[in-house]
Design a protein around this motif. Structure first.
Motif, PDB file in Angstrom:
ATOM      1  N   TYR A  69     -40.117  16.072 -20.259  1.00 20.29           N
ATOM      2  CA  TYR A  69     -38.942  15.245 -20.524  1.00 20.29           C
ATOM      3  C   TYR A  69     -37.946  15.442 -19.395  1.00 20.29           C
ATOM      4  O   TYR A  69     -37.919  16.494 -18.762  1.00 20.29           O
ATOM      5  N   LYS A  70     -37.112  14.442 -19.166  1.00 25.47           N
ATOM      6  CA  LYS A  70     -36.154  14.476 -18.058  1.00 25.47           C
ATOM      7  C   LYS A  70     -34.781  14.075 -18.577  1.00 25.47           C
ATOM      8  O   LYS A  70     -34.656  13.208 -19.442  1.00 25.47           O
ATOM      9  N   SER A  71     -33.746  14.703 -18.005  1.00 28.75           N
ATOM     10  CA  SER A  71     -32.371  14.352 -18.353  1.00 28.75           C
ATOM     11  C   SER A  71     -31.486  14.467 -17.125  1.00 28.75           C
ATOM     12  O   SER A  71     -31.670  15.358 -16.298  1.00 28.75           O
ATOM     13  N   ARG A  72     -30.526  13.557 -17.023  1.00 29.77           N
ATOM     14  CA  ARG A  72     -29.507  13.651 -15.977  1.00 29.77           C
ATOM     15  C   ARG A  72     -28.202  14.011 -16.667  1.00 29.77           C
ATOM     16  O   ARG A  72     -27.711  13.285 -17.518  1.00 29.77           O
ATOM     17  N   LEU A  73     -27.653  15.168 -16.297  1.00 29.02           N
ATOM     18  CA  LEU A  73     -26.406  15.640 -16.896  1.00 29.02           C
ATOM     19  C   LEU A  73     -25.217  14.878 -16.307  1.00 29.02           C
ATOM     20  O   LEU A  73     -25.325  14.292 -15.225  1.00 29.02           O
ATOM     21  N   PRO A  74     -24.072  14.898 -16.984  1.00 24.49           N
ATOM     22  CA  PRO A  74     -22.887  14.206 -16.464  1.00 24.49           C
ATOM     23  C   PRO A  74     -22.477  14.664 -15.058  1.00 24.49           C
ATOM     24  O   PRO A  74     -21.926  13.891 -14.292  1.00 24.49           O
ATOM     25  N   TYR A  80     -35.473  19.231 -16.344  1.00 26.32           N
ATOM     26  CA  TYR A  80     -36.731  18.892 -16.992  1.00 26.32           C
ATOM     27  C   TYR A  80     -36.970  19.860 -18.141  1.00 26.32           C
ATOM     28  O   TYR A  80     -36.806  21.069 -17.993  1.00 26.32           O
ATOM     29  N   LYS A  81     -37.331  19.302 -19.266  1.00 22.85           N
ATOM     30  CA  LYS A  81     -37.711  20.089 -20.439  1.00 22.85           C
ATOM     31  C   LYS A  81     -39.225  19.986 -20.525  1.00 22.85           C
ATOM     32  O   LYS A  81     -39.778  18.886 -20.617  1.00 22.85           O
ATOM     33  N   LEU A  82     -39.893  21.130 -20.459  1.00 23.15           N
ATOM     34  CA  LEU A  82     -41.350  21.144 -20.427  1.00 23.15           C
ATOM     35  C   LEU A  82     -41.920  21.891 -21.617  1.00 23.15           C
ATOM     36  O   LEU A  82     -41.423  22.964 -21.981  1.00 23.15           O
ATOM     37  N   TYR A  83     -42.938  21.322 -22.199  1.00 22.85           N
ATOM     38  CA  TYR A  83     -43.719  22.005 -23.225  1.00 22.85           C
ATOM     39  C   TYR A  83     -44.942  22.552 -22.519  1.00 22.85           C
ATOM     40  O   TYR A  83     -45.754  21.786 -21.977  1.00 22.85           O
ATOM     41  N   LEU A  84     -45.053  23.869 -22.501  1.00 21.58           N
ATOM     42  CA  LEU A  84     -46.124  24.532 -21.776  1.00 21.58           C
ATOM     43  C   LEU A  84     -47.135  25.132 -22.738  1.00 21.58           C
ATOM     44  O   LEU A  84     -46.756  25.742 -23.742  1.00 21.58           O
ATOM     45  N   ARG A  91     -44.798  26.936 -25.355  1.00 22.45           N
ATOM     46  CA  ARG A  91     -43.454  27.403 -24.977  1.00 22.45           C
ATOM     47  C   ARG A  91     -42.671  26.221 -24.439  1.00 22.45           C
ATOM     48  O   ARG A  91     -43.213  25.372 -23.754  1.00 22.45           O
ATOM     49  N   VAL A  92     -41.389  26.204 -24.757  1.00 23.42           N
ATOM     50  CA  VAL A  92     -40.496  25.181 -24.215  1.00 23.42           C
ATOM     51  C   VAL A  92     -39.627  25.857 -23.172  1.00 23.42           C
ATOM     52  O   VAL A  92     -39.055  26.921 -23.415  1.00 23.42           O
TER      53      VAL A  92
END
Length: 108
Positions: A69-74, A80-84, A91-92
């Motif tokens: 998953y990807k997010s751009r902060l203000p 990137y949020k990864l599920y491993l 693990r997240v």
């Protein structure tokens, strides 16, 4: 002798003051992380930057990324949020786009 005692006292006071500031910074970071909700969008595994993939592989021996998953902060930072899948367990973890680990509350 008095000079050495004075230097020792100054060193102790500065260490105590530094620990206090570090504790306050840590608390502020935790408070920011809980107050600020990060919204992520799912991305293809092929869209995970090479720096992030290399960082994951260097941190864990047997790993595969199962979701990304990807997010751009203000502030403009991309995380990137990864599920491993690490040796059979999920693990997240979070990474900045340059491959550094992302710690919530440190996105100044």
């Amino acid at each position: 002798m008095r000079l050495l005692s004075l230097i020792g006292l100054i060193a102790i006071v500065s260490l105590v003051a530094r620990k206090s500031v570090e504790a306050q910074d840590s608390f502020a970071g935790q408070r920011m992380a809980t107050e600020f909700k990060i919204s992520f969008n799912r991305i293809e595994l092929s869209d995970v930057p090479a720096f992030v993939s290399l960082a994951v592989k260097s941190e864990y021996r047997q790993v595969s990324i199962s979701q990304a998953y990807k997010s751009r902060l203000p502030c403009g930072m991309v995380i990137y949020k990864l599920y491993l899948n690490v040796e059979g367990s999920i693990r997240v973890t979070y990474y900045e786009e340059d491959g550094r680990k992302y710690i919530p509350g440190t996105d100044d």
